[in-house]
Design an enzyme around this catalytic site. Structure first.
Site, PDB file in Angstrom:
ATOM      1  N   ASP A 137       0.879  -1.145  -0.150  1.00 49.26           N
ATOM      2  CA  ASP A 137       0.026  -0.042  -0.122  1.00 49.26           C
ATOM      3  C   ASP A 137       0.965   1.254  -0.082  1.00 49.26           C
ATOM      4  O   ASP A 137       1.814   1.103   0.347  1.00 49.26           O
ATOM      5  CB  ASP A 137      -0.845  -0.024   1.389  1.00 49.26           C
ATOM      6  CG  ASP A 137      -1.985  -1.108   1.073  1.00 49.26           C
ATOM      7  OD1 ASP A 137      -2.150  -1.375   0.288  1.00 49.26           O
ATOM      8  OD2 ASP A 137      -2.611  -0.932   2.271  1.00 49.26           O
ATOM      9  N   ARG A 187      -1.272  -0.783  -8.741  1.00 53.22           N
ATOM     10  CA  ARG A 187      -2.682  -0.189  -8.252  1.00 53.22           C
ATOM     11  C   ARG A 187      -2.683   1.251  -8.342  1.00 53.22           C
ATOM     12  O   ARG A 187      -1.750   2.192  -7.839  1.00 53.22           O
ATOM     13  CB  ARG A 187      -2.784  -0.572  -6.858  1.00 53.22           C
ATOM     14  CG  ARG A 187      -4.328  -0.319  -6.412  1.00 53.22           C
ATOM     15  CD  ARG A 187      -4.305  -0.491  -5.091  1.00 53.22           C
ATOM     16  NE  ARG A 187      -4.349  -1.799  -4.263  1.00 53.22           N
ATOM     17  CZ  ARG A 187      -4.077  -1.979  -3.176  1.00 53.22           C
ATOM     18  NH1 ARG A 187      -3.864  -1.146  -2.369  1.00 53.22           N
ATOM     19  NH2 ARG A 187      -3.907  -3.349  -2.923  1.00 53.22           N
TER      20      ARG A 187
HETATM   21  P1  FDA Z   1     -14.295   9.126  -4.949  1.00 51.63           P
HETATM   22  O1  FDA Z   1     -14.057   9.345  -3.476  1.00 51.63           O
HETATM   23  O2  FDA Z   1     -14.504  10.191  -5.686  1.00 51.63           O
HETATM   24  O3  FDA Z   1     -15.600   8.187  -4.858  1.00 51.63           O
HETATM   25  C1  FDA Z   1     -16.622   7.959  -6.140  1.00 51.63           C
HETATM   26  C2  FDA Z   1     -17.701   7.225  -5.246  1.00 51.63           C
HETATM   27  O4  FDA Z   1     -17.797   6.091  -4.867  1.00 51.63           O
HETATM   28  C3  FDA Z   1     -18.783   8.018  -4.366  1.00 51.63           C
HETATM   29  O5  FDA Z   1     -19.460   9.072  -5.176  1.00 51.63           O
HETATM   30  C4  FDA Z   1     -19.192   7.202  -3.524  1.00 51.63           C
HETATM   31  O6  FDA Z   1     -20.406   6.918  -4.264  1.00 51.63           O
HETATM   32  C5  FDA Z   1     -18.320   5.954  -3.422  1.00 51.63           C
HETATM   33  N1  FDA Z   1     -17.581   5.777  -2.523  1.00 51.63           N
HETATM   34  C6  FDA Z   1     -16.144   6.298  -2.455  1.00 51.63           C
HETATM   35  N2  FDA Z   1     -15.580   6.251  -1.027  1.00 51.63           N
HETATM   36  C7  FDA Z   1     -16.802   5.746  -0.343  1.00 51.63           C
HETATM   37  C8  FDA Z   1     -16.764   5.455   1.107  1.00 51.63           C
HETATM   38  N3  FDA Z   1     -15.873   5.683   1.869  1.00 51.63           N
HETATM   39  N4  FDA Z   1     -17.956   5.303   1.600  1.00 51.63           N
HETATM   40  C9  FDA Z   1     -19.201   5.074   0.721  1.00 51.63           C
HETATM   41  N5  FDA Z   1     -19.139   5.541  -0.494  1.00 51.63           N
HETATM   42  C10 FDA Z   1     -17.729   5.765  -0.986  1.00 51.63           C
HETATM   43  N6  FDA Z   1      -5.473   5.134  -0.823  1.00 51.63           N
HETATM   44  C11 FDA Z   1      -3.966   5.347  -0.768  1.00 51.63           C
HETATM   45  O7  FDA Z   1      -3.739   6.365  -0.569  1.00 51.63           O
HETATM   46  N7  FDA Z   1      -3.035   4.388  -0.728  1.00 51.63           N
HETATM   47  C12 FDA Z   1      -3.406   3.178  -1.013  1.00 51.63           C
HETATM   48  O8  FDA Z   1      -2.670   2.005  -0.905  1.00 51.63           O
HETATM   49  C13 FDA Z   1      -4.876   2.831  -1.199  1.00 51.63           C
HETATM   50  N8  FDA Z   1      -5.103   1.375  -1.644  1.00 51.63           N
HETATM   51  C14 FDA Z   1      -6.652   1.386  -2.190  1.00 51.63           C
HETATM   52  C15 FDA Z   1      -7.072   0.115  -2.533  1.00 51.63           C
HETATM   53  C16 FDA Z   1      -8.203   0.013  -3.153  1.00 51.63           C
HETATM   54  C17 FDA Z   1      -8.622  -1.447  -3.848  1.00 51.63           C
HETATM   55  C18 FDA Z   1      -9.185   1.101  -3.332  1.00 51.63           C
HETATM   56  C19 FDA Z   1     -10.413   0.902  -4.203  1.00 51.63           C
HETATM   57  C20 FDA Z   1      -8.729   2.275  -2.752  1.00 51.63           C
HETATM   58  C21 FDA Z   1      -7.552   2.328  -2.008  1.00 51.63           C
HETATM   59  N9  FDA Z   1      -7.032   3.560  -1.547  1.00 51.63           N
HETATM   60  C22 FDA Z   1      -5.858   3.824  -1.204  1.00 51.63           C
HETATM   61  C23 FDA Z   1      -7.999   4.612  -1.418  1.00 51.63           C
HETATM   62  C24 FDA Z   1      -8.196   5.597  -2.483  1.00 51.63           C
HETATM   63  O9  FDA Z   1      -7.038   6.572  -2.499  1.00 51.63           O
HETATM   64  C25 FDA Z   1      -9.473   6.524  -2.304  1.00 51.63           C
HETATM   65  O10 FDA Z   1      -9.295   7.529  -1.100  1.00 51.63           O
HETATM   66  C26 FDA Z   1     -10.930   5.923  -2.222  1.00 51.63           C
HETATM   67  O11 FDA Z   1     -10.821   4.870  -3.326  1.00 51.63           O
HETATM   68  C27 FDA Z   1     -11.975   6.749  -2.635  1.00 51.63           C
HETATM   69  O12 FDA Z   1     -11.906   7.283  -4.034  1.00 51.63           O
HETATM   70  P2  FDA Z   1     -12.587   6.741  -5.229  1.00 51.63           P
HETATM   71  O13 FDA Z   1     -11.596   6.599  -6.468  1.00 51.63           O
HETATM   72  O14 FDA Z   1     -13.370   5.751  -4.880  1.00 51.63           O
HETATM   73  O15 FDA Z   1     -13.480   7.994  -5.762  1.00 51.63           O
END
Ligand code: FDA
Length: 311
Positions: A137, A187
């Protein structure tokens, strides 16, 4: 980054909020939404359920910012036990592990990086024995260089070690170019930490644009992109870019977090995509939970409620 979200992520490290949140009566239900449970057995149970739904898994033993060598060793041992249990349960072909270097020693002073590297090596050796992989991560920007250095060191013996890049950092397009080499598992996520304006995009639309630029590099490259987002537009763009690059479905994967958009996870798997669910388990869920709550404006109500009902 919206002001409230940034404030929350910063204050979450103070300790004061921690005792309020962890003791709030409504916390349990929220934790259960995002965390598989406290034990290895819980992680295996959830993995089995996801496997039955045609999903793959990456399991994170919760914990970060470890300040004691003994704690780093205990976390490493938890991973070794988990990997042995995954193998015994016949789940190692669909489940890998995700590891935070700060949980296995990275922050332990001048020796931290080498302690974390040695512990990560033990975890990689156990993963190799079990027949699965490890993804390292990415944490806040002060650790990026060290973390990528450790990933490179591990890849000399274990070329399948996955790296994580965060689209919100200005540096990440360059990192994508450098890392998109043959077989390299990368990732791509937006990034979950409160970062200063000097290193990261603050505006959500800018982060999304940066994510697409990074996706273009990764999909055109020779590596194995792991598209980690719940953002429907970005998932759609990732799939379209993969098609444009004539990538077969087994040359990239989509990743989402446990408890977030499960019906979308199922829908994408049904379309034939490899969908990997990030499953955290363990007792040290506070830091992970705060980042998840900070991601969704509706979750702010939870904080307000916790603070009001603290007595
Ligand atoms: P965004 O935050 O814009 O969300 C898009 C939509 O997804 C939202 O409108 C909502 O519908 C839904 N959603 C997102 N988060 C939600 C929540 N918490 N609760 C409910 N609904 C939610 N970060 C990092 O800094 N280091 C890392 O190593 C990782 N590793 C990692 C692994 C995996 C498999 C994932 C999916 C994510 C990570 N992350 C991470 C976290 C990543 O950086 C980010 O903070 C989250 O994925 C939220 O961003 P989105 O891309 O989903 O977009």
């Amino acid at each position: 980054m919206p002001v409230l979200r940034e404030a929350l992520l910063r204050v979450s490290r103070s300790g004061a909020l921690k005792s309020v949140i962890t003791r709030a009566p409504i916390t349990k239900g929220v934790v259960e939404r995002y965390v598989a449970g406290e034990t290895t057995e819980d992680a295996l149970r959830v993995t089995r359920t996801l496997a039955d739904a045609n999903l793959t898994v990456t399991i994170d033993h919760l914990g970060e910012d470890t300040t004691k060598v003994a704690q780093a060793t205990a976390t490493t041992e938890a991973y070794l036990e988990l990997l042995a249990r995954l193998s015994d349960a016949g789940l190692a072909d669909i489940a890998e592990v995700s590891v935070k270097l700060s949980a296995i020693g990275q922050q332990l002073g001048a020796e931290g990086e080498s302690i974390a590297t040695e512990n990560a090596r033990l975890i990689c050796a156990a993963a190799a024995e079990a027949g699965t992989t490890v993804t390292i991560d990415m944490e806040d920007h002060t650790t990026t260089d060290s973390t990528l250095f450790v990933v490179r060191a591990l890849r000399r013996d274990y070329p399948w070690v996955g790296a994580v890049l965060q689209a919100y950092l200005f540096r990440t397009e360059d990192d994508c170019r450098e890392l998109a080499t043959e077989g390299s598992r990368i990732r791509l996520c937006k990034g979950a930490y409160a970062e200063p304006d000097s290193v990261a995009y603050a505006d959500a639309a800018e982060v999304d644009k940066a994510y697409v630029r990074c996706l273009k590099i990764l999909m055109a490259g020779a590596g194995y992109p792991m598209v980690a987002t719940h953002d429907p537009r970005l998932v759609e763009i990732a799939v379209a870019l993969a098609e444009r690059e004539q990538r077969a479905k087994d040359t990239f994967e989509l990743q989402m977090l446990y408890g977030i958009r499960p019906s979308e996870q199922a829908r994408l798997a049904k379309l034939g995509h490899t969908v990997r669910v990030y499953v955290p388990y363990g007792t040290d869920w506070y830091g992970y939970l705060v980042r998840r709550l900070a991601e969704k404006p509706a979750n702010m109500r939870f904080f307000a409620h916790s603070l009001v009902s603290r007595s």
